[in-house]
Design a protein around this motif. Structure first.
Motif, PDB file in Angstrom:
ATOM      1  N   VAL A 157     -73.913  33.902  21.460  1.00 48.60           N
ATOM      2  CA  VAL A 157     -73.495  32.514  21.735  1.00 48.60           C
ATOM      3  C   VAL A 157     -74.508  31.544  21.126  1.00 48.60           C
ATOM      4  N   ARG A 184     -68.847  31.257  20.796  1.00 44.63           N
ATOM      5  CA  ARG A 184     -69.035  32.697  20.537  1.00 44.63           C
ATOM      6  C   ARG A 184     -68.897  32.902  19.026  1.00 44.63           C
ATOM      7  N   PHE A 232     -67.880  41.252  22.082  1.00 49.88           N
ATOM      8  CA  PHE A 232     -69.109  41.039  21.311  1.00 49.88           C
ATOM      9  C   PHE A 232     -69.472  42.288  20.493  1.00 49.88           C
TER      10      PHE A 232
END
Ligand code: NAP
Length: 354
Positions: free
Chosen positions: A70, A85, A123
């Motif tokens: 982030v 993100r 992620f």
């Protein structure tokens, strides 16, 4: 910050040292500061660490190029804002004096190398895309548009290969492109059913270049992630006007290359590129991956958002387990990608705190 630093060349467990309290990178005015969530292990990472190739490196150095996380701080007027993100490839691999890579909790990266993570992508998945996805895109680019073309991707089960097959499939399948790939028998189902290749050639069964999948008809473009004898055989399988992308790989089974080996490979690639440029040989591209997001990451991200390109995570390690992740990738048989979790929820951990 937590970080793993390469302190010497050699076996992963000796070369990679975990630090619980490493100094932070300084964000430059044109850079974005990220709280990292994940990174990946690319072939270039373990090759730099192991001494596979005599690449000049100033040590100690935090390795790693891929990152997701982030945004904590962004330049004035940036297209990114705090909390976004994002993912990208920092491009630090060739900067031998750069001490900060992405195997760390905080990463400073140029804005131009970053893209927003598509919705629904984790992620770990996002961090597995940049190096391999950009390379795959840039290796396919000389043959675009791919409509109606026959494409051969060597090493289709690996990081670059898995993105090249899917991107080739996604951008051209509807118009009748045909994708062939080489892999071992255990990956035949994976590359055909999950990635979309039309034909998989099991290189462990017989010389791949003599198999019906290779000889049925000439190829219009070849992406070579293996090199050496694969390149020599591949060039004979190109159609008239067909093109070739060399990724700088050293050949099957090669476990170390010398300075002279690299020089020879580069001179050979320059020679073939020149012959291609003056039309005395096929168009030939030596791919040196460019991290700029607009050179492939943005395009792959768009295909991911449409669900046309997926990340296949072979294994996920933690930052503290980075040496084990290197050892696994170094065996040369990763299926898809190896991701490394740095922080499960960097927004909760760092945005509220700072
Ligand atoms: N020029 C650039 O900018 C650039 C950028 C990125 C990567 N690269 C290079 O590209 C190469 C591939 O990188 P990567 O990240 O895709 O590596 P990777 O993920 O480690 O690829 C491993 C894959 O290679 C396959 N493989 C191994 N031997 C094979 C053979 N003889 N024939 C066909 N497939 C074989 C394996 O499949 P099986 O398990 O089925 O054998 C495995 O899935 C590396 O040499 C890397 O350094 C270059």
């Amino acid at each position: 910050m937590r970080a793993v630093r390469m302190e010497k060349r050699g076996p992963a467990k000796e070369a990679l040292v975990f630090h619980a309290n490493h100094r932070l990178p300084q964000r430059q005015p044109n850079q974005v500061l990220l709280a990292a969530a994940a990174t990946s292990v690319a072939a270039g990472d373990w090759k730099m660490r192991s001494g596979f190739a005599p690449i000049p490196l100033k040590l100690p150095k935090i390795l790693g190029e891929d990152v997701s996380g982030v945004v904590l701080e962004a330049p004035t007027g940036s297209k990114f804002k705090r909390g976004d993100r994002v993912f990208g490839c920092t491009g630090q691999v060739l900067k031998s004096g750069e001490p900060f890579g992405t195997n760390a909790e905080f990463v400073a990266a140029e804005e131009s190398v970053l893209a927003l993570i598509p919705a629904g992508v984790s992620f770990q998945e996002a961090a597995s895309v940049p190096v391999s996805g950009l390379t795959a895109w840039q290796a396919l680019a000389p043959a675009m548009p791919l409509a109606g073309k026959r494409v051969l991707v060597h090493g289709g089960a690996g990081g670059v290969g898995s993105f090249a097959i899917q991107a080739g499939w996604a951008i051209a399948k509807a118009q009748g492109a045909h994708v062939t790939t080489t892999c071992s028998g255990r990956n035949v189902e994976f590359v055909t059913r999950q990635l979309g290749a039309d034909v998989a050639i099991d290189y462990t069964q017989a010389p791949w270049e003599a198999s019906p999948g290779a000889t049925a008809a000439p190829f219009d473009h070849i992406v070579d992630t293996i090199g050496g004898s694969y390149e020599r055989a591949s060039l004979r399988l190109l159609s008239k006007g067909g093109s070739f992308a060399n990724l700088g790989a050293s050949g099957p089974g090669v476990d170390k290359v010398s300075v002279w080996g690299i020089v020879g490979m580069l001179l050979g690639a320059m020679w073939r590129s020149m012959l291609g440029a003056v039309r005395l040989g096929p168009p030939y591209k030596f791919v040196m991956q460019d991290c700029t997001a607009s050179k492939g990451l943005d395009q792959i991200a768009a295909l991911m958002a449409e669900g046309k390109v997926k990340v296949h995570l072979d294994k996920v390690f933690t930052l503290e387990e980075l040496a084990a992740a290197h050892e696994y990738a170094e065996q040369g048989h990763v299926r898809g990608k190896v991701a490394v979790t740095i922080c499960d929820d960097p927004a909760a951990r760092w945005l509220a705190a700072s």
